[in-house]
Design a protein around this motif. Structure first.
Motif, mmCIF file in Angstrom:
data_model
loop_
_atom_site.group_PDB
_atom_site.id
_atom_site.type_symbol
_atom_site.label_atom_id
_atom_site.label_comp_id
_atom_site.label_asym_id
_atom_site.label_seq_id
_atom_site.Cartn_x
_atom_site.Cartn_y
_atom_site.Cartn_z
ATOM 1 N N UNK A 1 -3.272 1.567 -8.938
ATOM 2 C CA UNK A 1 -2.059 2.385 -8.897
ATOM 3 C C UNK A 1 -1.907 3.110 -10.228
ATOM 4 N N UNK A 2 -1.202 4.224 -10.207
ATOM 5 C CA UNK A 2 -0.870 4.887 -11.458
ATOM 6 C C UNK A 2 0.284 4.131 -12.110
ATOM 7 N N UNK A 3 0.084 3.744 -13.363
ATOM 8 C CA UNK A 3 1.155 3.069 -14.101
ATOM 9 C C UNK A 3 1.578 3.994 -15.229
ATOM 10 N N UNK A 4 2.863 4.300 -15.302
ATOM 11 C CA UNK A 4 3.313 5.175 -16.380
ATOM 12 C C UNK A 4 4.467 4.548 -17.146
ATOM 13 N N UNK A 5 4.617 5.026 -18.378
ATOM 14 C CA UNK A 5 5.688 4.572 -19.266
ATOM 15 C C UNK A 5 6.538 5.778 -19.619
ATOM 16 N N UNK B 1 4.139 9.055 -19.538
ATOM 17 C CA UNK B 1 2.675 9.112 -19.711
ATOM 18 C C UNK B 1 2.011 7.957 -18.971
ATOM 19 N N UNK B 2 0.840 8.276 -18.458
ATOM 20 C CA UNK B 2 0.084 7.276 -17.697
ATOM 21 C C UNK B 2 -0.545 6.300 -18.687
ATOM 22 N N UNK B 3 -0.426 5.024 -18.414
ATOM 23 C CA UNK B 3 -1.041 4.001 -19.256
ATOM 24 C C UNK B 3 -2.031 3.191 -18.416
ATOM 25 N N UNK B 4 -3.037 2.661 -19.091
ATOM 26 C CA UNK B 4 -4.018 1.798 -18.424
ATOM 27 C C UNK B 4 -4.639 2.447 -17.212
ATOM 28 N N UNK B 5 -5.371 1.705 -16.456
ATOM 29 C CA UNK B 5 -5.904 2.158 -15.167
ATOM 30 C C UNK B 5 -6.710 1.030 -14.566
ATOM 31 N N UNK C 1 0.772 -1.235 0.000
ATOM 32 C CA UNK C 1 0.000 0.000 0.000
ATOM 33 C C UNK C 1 0.808 1.293 0.000
ATOM 34 N N UNK C 2 2.117 1.230 0.167
ATOM 35 C CA UNK C 2 2.927 2.447 0.222
ATOM 36 C C UNK C 2 3.142 3.050 -1.169
ATOM 37 N N UNK C 3 3.086 2.215 -2.175
ATOM 38 C CA UNK C 3 3.396 2.661 -3.528
ATOM 39 C C UNK C 3 2.140 3.194 -4.215
ATOM 40 N N UNK C 4 2.270 4.382 -4.835
ATOM 41 C CA UNK C 4 1.126 4.951 -5.549
ATOM 42 C C UNK C 4 1.357 4.989 -7.064
ATOM 43 N N UNK C 5 2.635 4.977 -7.466
ATOM 44 C CA UNK C 5 2.924 5.008 -8.905
ATOM 45 C C UNK C 5 4.020 4.013 -9.252
ATOM 46 N N UNK C 6 3.815 3.336 -10.381
ATOM 47 C CA UNK C 6 4.831 2.441 -10.916
ATOM 48 C C UNK C 6 5.234 2.976 -12.286
ATOM 49 N N UNK C 7 6.508 3.297 -12.429
ATOM 50 C CA UNK C 7 7.013 3.773 -13.721
ATOM 51 C C UNK C 7 7.691 2.589 -14.405
ATOM 52 N N UNK C 8 7.176 2.207 -15.557
ATOM 53 C CA UNK C 8 7.772 1.076 -16.270
ATOM 54 C C UNK C 8 8.803 1.607 -17.258
ATOM 55 N N UNK C 9 10.060 1.295 -16.965
ATOM 56 C CA UNK C 9 11.164 1.806 -17.788
ATOM 57 C C UNK C 9 11.933 0.639 -18.412
#
Ligand SMILES: [Zn+2]
Length: 199
Positions: free
Chosen positions: A164-168, A195-199, A133-141
């Motif tokens: 969670x917010x998932x971004x690329x 940019x945010x992807x999916x949701x 629960x601590x993580x709010x965003x995952x950046x996929x790099x």
């Protein structure tokens, strides 16, 4: 082609990534002609790296104890995790100074041709980290190539439903290559313009 030890050395060097038979032969003869002390420094470095370096139990980055220096750094934020393929990608992103969160190193990318599937990567470890629960965003790099894209798509479908917010990373990275080939400015911009992807 050569006798005993020389051929053994050429064979071992030739097994390294990016080193073909000709390079292996050239390096082997370079080492044969080199100063004993120089060669000893190389063998010491090889021994030391296997003795001292391990993979961080949290993120999978290289570490000199159970946890890497980024995972133990209290100044880093726990709310954003940047997912990369290899430890070298952590170095590339750190150089941009754009990111102050934590990392998760997958240990590769999904690649059906090489029989690498999701279960071969550190994806379940990532899901465990996200569950607290601590993580709010995952950046996929992941890398800007076919395997990296496939891995990113797989991950965003898996993580998206968790709320969670998932971004690329933004486009503009050299397509088909490794993240590490991008210069700091380009990679930094790709990070900033994610940019945010999916949701
Ligand atoms: Zn770590």
């Amino acid at each position: 082609m050569y006798e005993g030890a020389v051929q053994d050395l050429i064979d071992e060097l030739g097994r390294l990534p990016g080193i073909g038979p000709k390079s292996a032969q050239r390096i082997a003869f370079h080492l044969l002609a080199a100063d004993g002390a120089d060669v000893r420094r190389l063998t010491d470095a090889l021994t030391e790296v296997k003795l001292r370096v391990q993979f961080c139990e949290v993120c999978g980055n290289v570490a000199e104890s159970e946890r890497c220096r980024i995972c133990v750094d209290p100044r880093r934020g726990d709310d954003v995790i940047c997912v990369v393929e290899e430890p070298k990608d952590v170095v590339a992103i750190e150089r941009t100074r754009e990111f102050r969160g934590r990392y998760h190193v997958l240990g590769g990318a999904i690649n059906p041709l090489d029989n690498v599937g999701p279960d071969d990567l550190r994806i379940s470890e990532l899901m465990t980290r996200l569950a607290d629960g601590a993580v709010t965003e995952v950046i996929i790099a992941t890398d800007p190539n076919v395997e990296g894209e496939a891995t990113a798509t797989y991950l965003s479908r898996l993580i998206g439903p968790m709320g969670l917010t998932v971004s690329r990373l933004a486009s503009g990275l050299p397509v088909g290559g490794d993240l590490e080939y991008a210069d700091e400015v380009t990679l930094g911009r790709a990070f900033e313009g994610r940019r945010v992807v999916g949701s």
